[in-house]
Design a protein around this motif. Structure first.
Motif, mmCIF file in Angstrom:
data_model
loop_
_atom_site.group_PDB
_atom_site.id
_atom_site.type_symbol
_atom_site.label_atom_id
_atom_site.label_comp_id
_atom_site.label_asym_id
_atom_site.label_seq_id
_atom_site.Cartn_x
_atom_site.Cartn_y
_atom_site.Cartn_z
ATOM 1 N N PRO A 99 1.680 -3.273 1.312
ATOM 2 C CA PRO A 99 2.779 -4.194 1.865
ATOM 3 C C PRO A 99 2.809 -4.405 3.256
ATOM 4 O O PRO A 99 3.399 -5.207 3.537
ATOM 5 N N ALA A 100 1.845 -3.862 3.977
ATOM 6 C CA ALA A 100 1.803 -4.293 5.351
ATOM 7 C C ALA A 100 1.521 -5.486 5.758
ATOM 8 O O ALA A 100 1.748 -6.158 6.682
ATOM 9 N N GLU A 101 1.002 -6.663 4.795
ATOM 10 C CA GLU A 101 0.577 -7.718 4.633
ATOM 11 C C GLU A 101 1.723 -8.778 4.990
ATOM 12 O O GLU A 101 1.639 -9.933 4.710
ATOM 13 N N GLY A 102 2.884 -8.056 4.590
ATOM 14 C CA GLY A 102 4.062 -8.777 4.394
ATOM 15 C C GLY A 102 4.714 -8.723 3.258
ATOM 16 O O GLY A 102 4.355 -8.674 2.210
ATOM 17 N N ARG A 103 6.155 -8.200 3.517
ATOM 18 C CA ARG A 103 7.091 -7.628 2.375
ATOM 19 C C ARG A 103 7.266 -8.675 1.135
ATOM 20 O O ARG A 103 6.958 -8.793 -0.085
ATOM 21 N N GLN A 104 7.391 -10.140 1.463
ATOM 22 C CA GLN A 104 7.786 -11.278 0.857
ATOM 23 C C GLN A 104 6.302 -11.632 0.084
ATOM 24 O O GLN A 104 6.251 -11.674 -1.384
ATOM 25 N N PHE A 161 3.788 -9.350 -0.591
ATOM 26 C CA PHE A 161 3.652 -8.169 -1.514
ATOM 27 C C PHE A 161 4.704 -8.436 -2.693
ATOM 28 O O PHE A 161 4.203 -8.143 -3.860
ATOM 29 N N LEU A 162 5.862 -8.731 -2.717
ATOM 30 C CA LEU A 162 6.811 -8.919 -3.737
ATOM 31 C C LEU A 162 6.237 -9.976 -4.713
ATOM 32 O O LEU A 162 6.191 -9.920 -5.981
ATOM 33 N N GLN A 163 5.832 -10.940 -4.346
ATOM 34 C CA GLN A 163 5.296 -12.214 -4.777
ATOM 35 C C GLN A 163 4.228 -11.741 -5.672
ATOM 36 O O GLN A 163 4.158 -12.119 -7.002
ATOM 37 N N HIS A 164 3.323 -11.077 -5.018
ATOM 38 C CA HIS A 164 2.227 -10.365 -5.866
ATOM 39 C C HIS A 164 2.373 -9.603 -6.925
ATOM 40 O O HIS A 164 1.922 -9.555 -8.119
ATOM 41 N N ILE A 165 3.430 -8.699 -6.820
ATOM 42 C CA ILE A 165 3.904 -7.871 -7.987
ATOM 43 C C ILE A 165 4.517 -8.563 -8.999
ATOM 44 O O ILE A 165 4.513 -8.287 -10.108
ATOM 45 N N CYS A 166 5.469 -9.568 -8.611
ATOM 46 C CA CYS A 166 6.098 -10.521 -9.823
ATOM 47 C C CYS A 166 4.775 -11.242 -10.546
ATOM 48 O O CYS A 166 4.906 -11.166 -11.717
ATOM 49 N N HIS A 167 3.985 -11.701 -9.936
ATOM 50 C CA HIS A 167 2.876 -12.621 -10.538
ATOM 51 C C HIS A 167 2.180 -11.603 -11.367
ATOM 52 O O HIS A 167 1.941 -12.163 -12.548
ATOM 53 N N ALA A 168 1.711 -10.396 -10.876
ATOM 54 C CA ALA A 168 0.993 -9.592 -11.831
ATOM 55 C C ALA A 168 1.733 -9.003 -13.071
ATOM 56 O O ALA A 168 1.335 -9.022 -14.270
ATOM 57 N N SER A 169 3.007 -8.676 -12.671
ATOM 58 C CA SER A 169 3.935 -8.144 -13.927
ATOM 59 C C SER A 169 3.936 -9.370 -14.952
ATOM 60 O O SER A 169 4.010 -9.118 -16.063
ATOM 61 N N ALA A 170 3.980 -10.577 -14.363
ATOM 62 C CA ALA A 170 4.091 -11.570 -15.362
ATOM 63 C C ALA A 170 3.139 -11.736 -16.329
ATOM 64 O O ALA A 170 3.142 -11.950 -17.636
ATOM 65 N N TRP A 171 1.934 -11.749 -15.987
ATOM 66 C CA TRP A 171 0.636 -12.110 -16.826
ATOM 67 C C TRP A 171 0.407 -10.671 -17.499
ATOM 68 O O TRP A 171 -0.148 -10.860 -18.685
ATOM 69 N N VAL A 172 0.641 -9.797 -17.068
ATOM 70 C CA VAL A 172 0.242 -8.304 -17.746
ATOM 71 C C VAL A 172 1.201 -8.236 -19.145
ATOM 72 O O VAL A 172 0.694 -7.583 -19.867
ATOM 73 N N ALA A 173 2.389 -8.671 -18.636
ATOM 74 C CA ALA A 173 3.296 -8.447 -19.912
ATOM 75 C C ALA A 173 2.874 -9.127 -21.038
ATOM 76 O O ALA A 173 3.339 -8.907 -22.124
ATOM 77 N N LEU A 174 2.144 -10.023 -20.809
ATOM 78 C CA LEU A 174 1.512 -11.096 -21.933
ATOM 79 C C LEU A 174 0.474 -10.514 -22.647
ATOM 80 O O LEU A 174 -0.084 -10.911 -23.542
#
Length: 81
Positions: A43-48, A50-63
């Motif tokens: 998260p220290a790399e920047g909140r925005q 970090f949140l983008q990576h969480i959404c990105h990973a969640s999207a493909w993992v869900a499939l």
């Protein structure tokens, strides 16, 4: 239509970016390396970012098929979920 078909496990032809990422993971011989990229993001790399990576990973993992989403990859014991 099954999720496995959407990501190509059953020959699906859908090509959204999430489906391509899920398919790449599905066929990767180095799944642990893929997961380490996500686990090493701080998260220290920047909140925005970090949140983008969480959404990105969640999207493909869900499939992913459930057995792959919950399966530990390599010695680290990390799984996509």
């Amino acid at each position: 239509r099954s999720i496995a078909a959407m990501v190509g496990e059953e020959g699906g032809a859908d090509n959204s970016w999430g489906q391509r990422h899920a398919q790449n993971y599905l066929h990767s011989p180095r799944r642990e390396t893929v997961l380490k990229r996500y686990f090493n993001l701080q998260p220290a790399e920047g909140r925005q970012k970090f949140l983008q990576h969480i959404c990105h990973a969640s999207a493909w993992v869900a499939l992913l098929p459930e057995h792959l989403a919950t399966e530990a990859a390599g010695a680290s014991g990390h799984s996509p979920v």
